[in-house]
Motif scaffolding. Structure first.
Motif, PDB file in Angstrom:
ATOM      1  N   ASP A 266       0.819  -1.218   0.000  1.00 46.86           N
ATOM      2  CA  ASP A 266       0.000   0.000   0.000  1.00 46.86           C
ATOM      3  C   ASP A 266       0.850   1.264   0.000  1.00 46.86           C
ATOM      4  O   ASP A 266       0.313   2.350  -0.171  1.00 46.86           O
ATOM      5  N   GLY A 267       2.176   1.110   0.183  1.00 41.76           N
ATOM      6  CA  GLY A 267       3.013   2.282   0.357  1.00 41.76           C
ATOM      7  C   GLY A 267       3.991   2.558  -0.778  1.00 41.76           C
ATOM      8  O   GLY A 267       4.629   3.598  -0.776  1.00 41.76           O
ATOM      9  N   VAL A 269       4.896   2.337  -5.200  1.00 44.36           N
ATOM     10  CA  VAL A 269       4.290   2.284  -6.537  1.00 44.36           C
ATOM     11  C   VAL A 269       4.133   0.826  -6.970  1.00 44.36           C
ATOM     12  O   VAL A 269       3.092   0.430  -7.498  1.00 44.36           O
ATOM     13  N   THR A 270       5.171   0.024  -6.738  1.00 45.09           N
ATOM     14  CA  THR A 270       5.145  -1.394  -7.097  1.00 45.09           C
ATOM     15  C   THR A 270       5.463  -2.192  -5.845  1.00 45.09           C
ATOM     16  O   THR A 270       6.464  -1.923  -5.177  1.00 45.09           O
ATOM     17  N   GLY A 286       9.208  -2.817 -11.733  1.00 42.74           N
ATOM     18  CA  GLY A 286       8.377  -1.641 -11.489  1.00 42.74           C
ATOM     19  C   GLY A 286       9.028  -0.691 -10.506  1.00 42.74           C
ATOM     20  O   GLY A 286       9.937  -1.056  -9.746  1.00 42.74           O
ATOM     21  N   ASP A 287       8.545   0.530 -10.522  1.00 41.28           N
ATOM     22  CA  ASP A 287       9.062   1.618  -9.684  1.00 41.28           C
ATOM     23  C   ASP A 287       8.912   1.274  -8.187  1.00 41.28           C
ATOM     24  O   ASP A 287       7.814   0.984  -7.737  1.00 41.28           O
ATOM     25  N   ARG A 289       9.495   3.303  -5.670  1.00 42.76           N
ATOM     26  CA  ARG A 289       9.423   4.490  -4.808  1.00 42.76           C
ATOM     27  C   ARG A 289       8.155   4.521  -3.951  1.00 42.76           C
ATOM     28  O   ARG A 289       7.124   3.957  -4.316  1.00 42.76           O
ATOM     29  N   ARG A 291       4.740   5.886  -2.116  1.00 44.31           N
ATOM     30  CA  ARG A 291       3.605   6.718  -2.535  1.00 44.31           C
ATOM     31  C   ARG A 291       3.175   7.681  -1.441  1.00 44.31           C
ATOM     32  O   ARG A 291       2.314   8.527  -1.674  1.00 44.31           O
ATOM     33  N   ALA A 292       3.718   7.521  -0.238  1.00 44.16           N
ATOM     34  CA  ALA A 292       3.332   8.396   0.872  1.00 44.16           C
ATOM     35  C   ALA A 292       4.603   8.792   1.606  1.00 44.16           C
ATOM     36  O   ALA A 292       5.643   8.143   1.475  1.00 44.16           O
ATOM     37  N   PRO A 320     -11.286   4.215   8.077  1.00 47.16           N
ATOM     38  CA  PRO A 320     -11.616   3.809   6.698  1.00 47.16           C
ATOM     39  C   PRO A 320     -10.405   3.795   5.760  1.00 47.16           C
ATOM     40  O   PRO A 320     -10.495   3.256   4.656  1.00 47.16           O
ATOM     41  N   GLN A 321      -9.276   4.365   6.204  1.00 45.54           N
ATOM     42  CA  GLN A 321      -8.066   4.332   5.379  1.00 45.54           C
ATOM     43  C   GLN A 321      -7.166   3.138   5.715  1.00 45.54           C
ATOM     44  O   GLN A 321      -6.162   2.929   5.052  1.00 45.54           O
ATOM     45  N   LEU A 322      -7.510   2.400   6.763  1.00 41.93           N
ATOM     46  CA  LEU A 322      -6.693   1.253   7.179  1.00 41.93           C
ATOM     47  C   LEU A 322      -6.680   0.187   6.086  1.00 41.93           C
ATOM     48  O   LEU A 322      -7.718  -0.154   5.522  1.00 41.93           O
ATOM     49  N   LYS A 323      -5.489  -0.335   5.778  1.00 46.29           N
ATOM     50  CA  LYS A 323      -5.370  -1.419   4.808  1.00 46.29           C
ATOM     51  C   LYS A 323      -5.104  -2.702   5.585  1.00 46.29           C
ATOM     52  O   LYS A 323      -4.038  -2.882   6.195  1.00 46.29           O
ATOM     53  N   ILE A 324      -6.096  -3.576   5.566  1.00 52.25           N
ATOM     54  CA  ILE A 324      -6.011  -4.833   6.314  1.00 52.25           C
ATOM     55  C   ILE A 324      -5.613  -5.955   5.366  1.00 52.25           C
ATOM     56  O   ILE A 324      -6.138  -6.040   4.250  1.00 52.25           O
ATOM     57  N   TYR A 343      -0.732   4.802   6.070  1.00 52.91           N
ATOM     58  CA  TYR A 343       0.209   5.747   5.474  1.00 52.91           C
ATOM     59  C   TYR A 343      -0.318   7.163   5.639  1.00 52.91           C
ATOM     60  O   TYR A 343      -1.523   7.361   5.861  1.00 52.91           O
TER      61      TYR A 343
ATOM     62  N   VAL B 269      -7.849   5.326  -2.316  1.00 52.43           N
ATOM     63  CA  VAL B 269      -7.441   4.624  -1.094  1.00 52.43           C
ATOM     64  C   VAL B 269      -8.048   3.226  -1.070  1.00 52.43           C
ATOM     65  O   VAL B 269      -7.371   2.245  -0.744  1.00 52.43           O
ATOM     66  N   PRO B 320       8.075   2.487 -15.736  1.00 50.35           N
ATOM     67  CA  PRO B 320       8.068   1.625 -14.547  1.00 50.35           C
ATOM     68  C   PRO B 320       6.938   1.947 -13.561  1.00 50.35           C
ATOM     69  O   PRO B 320       6.671   1.175 -12.651  1.00 50.35           O
ATOM     70  N   LYS B 323       0.662   0.927 -14.317  1.00 49.15           N
ATOM     71  CA  LYS B 323      -0.033  -0.183 -13.658  1.00 49.15           C
ATOM     72  C   LYS B 323      -0.845  -0.922 -14.718  1.00 49.15           C
ATOM     73  O   LYS B 323      -1.817  -0.405 -15.261  1.00 49.15           O
ATOM     74  N   TYR B 343      -0.960   7.578 -12.916  1.00 55.93           N
ATOM     75  CA  TYR B 343      -1.361   8.676 -12.026  1.00 55.93           C
ATOM     76  C   TYR B 343      -0.201   9.637 -11.861  1.00 55.93           C
ATOM     77  O   TYR B 343       0.955   9.283 -12.116  1.00 55.93           O
TER      78      TYR B 343
END
Lengths: 367, 367
Positions: A266-267, A269-270, A286-287, A289, A291-292, A320-324, A343, B269, B320, B323, B343
């Motif tokens: 979740d954090g 790009v790839t 893939g990249d 880097r 995202r946050a 609601p932003q939590l990634k489980i 993030y 998100v 890279p 998606k 994006y």
């Protein structure tokens, strides 16, 4: 999680699994139940696969050699995996390439462990079986010669290491393809509790650009020298000496997607999983880097209550932003059954949200 | 893609699929091959499912009614789905709740279609079969009474609509749970080529906050009034009158994850797929907000070359950050075989990257 990352790439998986209850066996469409320690099982399984990869390092080296001799493409290959399978082999090779390690040598028995201690600053020292350890298993914190006996009971060769007085643990995660293309993720801080990874913060807070660059360069060099293909996690100790100089030492290597890289789902790009799949198929990477500004991963351990459902509802509703990320495992106390990622721009807030969710799911807090 | 989104949530899928070659059948672990038009097949399939949901709207209404009568949980339910299955039912209900639609009525034959045209600004008009259309199929652009005969050949009731002189097409995507919790994604611009969705831009460039709010409010109101559960796509026309006033009109409804929401996989998100799964299981919904200033989705259509592999390598290597989402389908000219998401902060650059990848994969450009 590797299957999940392979779906958008159009990659079809066949899975060799010990039991139908394994996490991956619950979601992959083609599953063979069998024992990875049996060569005939491996040979039958490998037929028709373009490439074989792994989510653990325990497939016997002689079986990997046999598969390679059959012409099966195994990535990472047997020669690279040997370093993740045997800590003695790993340390010897790291010494050869000049990678910084804790003081270490193989020891024959408790008396030899005591001699190793005396060669340095004395006890405590760390003893590790060279094979089969993970999540704190196969590792002993040894305060005396008497303490050292347990490590020798398994009949596996034992590696002694100095007890490093580290400031914190880091991980440098990279992915390398057979082409030699490689990408480096930001260096992360990894916090362990009772020998088990608890929290990962990406990027490692306060890490100097210089040391981060050294750690990435080291991981890339190890991958190249050891001919690693796929994801390589280099677990590191960060030390600070009396003069305030920060240094890194290699603790462990893992040649597969690794807990210290789960934040990338979740954090980055790839994700590490997508890049591992791309690498073992020799696709362009893939990249890596972020995202946050900050991403935090906390592992979810099983608690006393086998049913996490109401806790799961609570955590989703609260954040609601939590990634489980749940693994479909039966809940047992202390067992890793999932992880959460958060993030954002404010590290304290991002840490608190991940910590709260992991603790609430485990049942150690109720509000 | 729904399975992919369900994996981290720990949700197990059973799939009813026409053939083993269907995209979902290639990746879901439990697949039943059968005909969704056969009630016994549906009943056998439904046994043991906590909830049934859909990736198309074609399951016959009477079968859905029978499943609901058996006590099977179907989400969205038969009563809601009726509006996505029959454009006549949809238009009548939208009129009842005061949602803005193009001028429309059911027409009995070509002469009645000509009468409908004469009641307004004359030809051209649009004729649609009330059932079975998608991607431009079942829709006729009609310039004269003689032109109108084709639409009546299928023996399905025909809806006439004014030809709206729209400035562009938009989509308002929302997700609603049985609890009544709902989330609204940013309103997107959707560009069609030959009646097939080609490009989606999130958020819709230059859309006023007022009109975006109206579109989201309209979609939420439709979902509530029609008791939609899960993802609802409201496809809209944006018109500009002589005074420069912008208005929206409802074009179509889709009650499932929709092509206009594919950008959310990498741009929001929580993706439309994850929120659809959460909604049909009555779990708390995830944050629908965008993760980037601009996200662009371009569909990948099949071109003249059945093997996309080298194009796939090229696109991954060139960008890279691209998606790629491939569906595992055989490549046929004009067939949707995947999509790409990009994006970033600069819309022109983000659009160019997605456009290039989609065109290169199709083979319409070679550099």
């Amino acid at each position: 999680m590797t299957h999940e990352a392979g779906i958008p790439l159009g990659i079809k998986f066949k899975l060799l699994s010990d039991t139908p209850q394994d996490s991956a066996a619950q979601v992959v469409s083609e599953v063979v139940i069998g024992d990875y320690r049996d060569l005939d099982t491996l040979r039958d399984f490998a037929r028709g696969c373009d490439v074989i990869t792994f989510d653990h390092e325990h497939v016997p080296a002689e079986h990997l050699a046999a598969l390679e001799a059959d012409g099966i493409v195994v990535r990472p290959g047997r020669a690279a995996l040997a370093h993740a399978q045997d800590k003695g082999v790993m340390r010897a090779r790291l010494d050869e390439i000049g990678a910084p390690s804790p003081r270490h040598r193989l020891v024959a028995d408790p008396a030899d462990a005591a001699a190793f201690a005396a060669e340095g600053d004395g006890f405590p020292i760390i003893l590790k079986t060279v094979r089969g350890g993970y999540d704190g298993k196969g590792v002993w914190f040894v305060r005396s010669e008497a303490d050292a006996h347990d490590a020798f009971r398994a009949g596996v060769a034992v590696l002694a290491e100095e007890k490093v007085d580290f400031a914190r643990e880091l991980a440098a995660n990279i992915v390398r393809s057979p082409h030699g293309q490689a990408v480096a993720y930001p260096v992360v801080e990894s916090r362990q509790v009772d020998g088990v990874c608890d929290t990962v913060i990406a990027p490692a807070p306060g890490l100097s650009d210089e040391l981060a660059g050294q750690a990435q360069e080291l991981a890339l060099r190890i991958a190249k020298e050891l001919d690693v293909v796929g994801h390589l996690a280099v677990e590191l100790f960060e030390t600070v000496d009396a003069e305030g100089t920060h240094r890194i030492l290699v603790n462990e290597l893992a040649m597969r997607p690794h807990n210290s890289g789960h934040w990338t789902q979740d954090g980055a790009v790839t994700s590490q999983f997508a890049n591992h799949v791309r690498a073992v198929l020799d696709l362009p990477l893939g990249d890596p880097r972020p995202r946050a500004k900050w991403t935090v991963m906390c592992n979810v351990l099983g608690g006393d209550f086998p049913d996490m459902y109401s806790a799961y509802l609570h955590c989703m509703a609260r954040d609601p932003q939590l990634k489980i990320h749940m693994y479909g495992k039966d809940v047992k106390p202390g067992r890793k059954v999932g992880h959460v990622n958060t993030y954002g721009d404010d590290l304290d807030e991002v840490l608190e949200r991940a910590r709260h969710a992991a603790d609430y799911l485990r049942g150690t807090i109720v509000e």
